[in-house]
Design an enzyme around this catalytic site. Structure first.
Site, PDB file in Angstrom:
ATOM      1  N   ASP A 280      13.754   7.847 103.737  1.00 21.02           N
ATOM      2  CA  ASP A 280      13.552   9.226 104.164  1.00 21.02           C
ATOM      3  C   ASP A 280      14.526  10.151 103.099  1.00 21.02           C
ATOM      4  O   ASP A 280      15.613   9.304 102.632  1.00 21.02           O
ATOM      5  CB  ASP A 280      13.851   9.191 105.649  1.00 21.02           C
ATOM      6  CG  ASP A 280      14.079  10.943 105.996  1.00 21.02           C
ATOM      7  OD1 ASP A 280      13.079  11.475 105.755  1.00 21.02           O
ATOM      8  OD2 ASP A 280      15.170  11.381 106.380  1.00 21.02           O
TER       9      ASP A 280
HETATM   10 MG   LIG Z   1      15.612  12.802 107.843  1.00 24.06          MG
END
Ligand SMILES: [Mg+2]
Length: 218
Positions: free
Chosen positions: A11
């Protein structure tokens, strides 16, 4: 010692780059100017990791478009000032690259916003083999599609891949895609929020992530 996973997906926000202050203050500006509301830090960032428009809808369905516009313009104007790297992350990416790992970013952010982040922190972009953003998928985290798209781009197999993220949505997305999931506690969410989605691992700092992915030492 070979790396634990041949494909390592990350991410972006709160995991690889420290956008905690940038995003929280961008949201605060939008909610304050469009809705006249002062929300707590936790209320402001409760849905970070989902597409921005969905985060704005959670504040107000009716005013989501205006919130999005206000958030974006403030965010873009302040990215260079408020974005930061996590110390040691660029080194970890380099070491993964040198160990032969394919490295991908899987984010719900739109491309222009991703590009702004990489312009501000070019040392982070150097070792990335792929970036999957908002425009690359029809469905988003916590569904599996973004992780699957990155695996496809990188010719990675779920059994030899992991997804590293700071949000419960990341863990849910990785689990749904069949990759190993690693929660990190230095971003927007705490350990309890991550544990609720049953990650395979949770780490509290970059040396612990390094040890998990590369067997530690340097
Ligand atoms: Mg994040």
């Amino acid at each position: 010692m070979p790396p634990r996973f041949g494909t390592v997906l990350f991410d972006l926000d709160g995991t690889v780059v420290d956008t905690v202050a940038l995003i929280r203050e961008s949201h605060r500006h939008a909610v304050r100017t469009v809705l006249g509301l002062d929300l707590s830090d936790d209320e402001l960032t409760a849905n970070v990791g989902r597409p921005l428009i969905d985060q704005m809808r959670a504040f107000s369905d009716e005013h989501a478009d205006a919130l999005l516009a206000a958030q974006r313009s403030w965010n873009h104007a302040h990215t260079a000032d408020l974005i930061a790297s996590y110390p040691g992350m660029d080194d970890l990416l380099q070491r993964l690259h040198e160990a032969g790992c394919r490295i991908g970013i899987v984010t719900s952010k739109s491309r222009p916003t991703v590009d702004l982040a990489f312009e501000a922190l070019p040392e982070i972009a150097r070792y990335l083999d792929d970036v999957v953003g908002l425009e690359d998928c029809k469905t988003h985290k916590p569904g599996p599609e973004p992780v699957r798209v990155a695996l496809e781009h990188l010719n990675g197999l779920p059994g030899d891949a992991c997804y590293v993220g700071d949000a419960p949505f990341d863990i849910a997305a990785g689990n749904a895609a069949g990759v190993a999931t690693i929660g990190v506690t230095w971003g927007f969410f705490d350990r309890a929020a991550l544990d609720a989605e049953h990650p395979d691992f949770v780490v509290d700092d970059i040396p612990a992530l390094d040890a998990l992915l590369l067997g530690g030492g340097s």
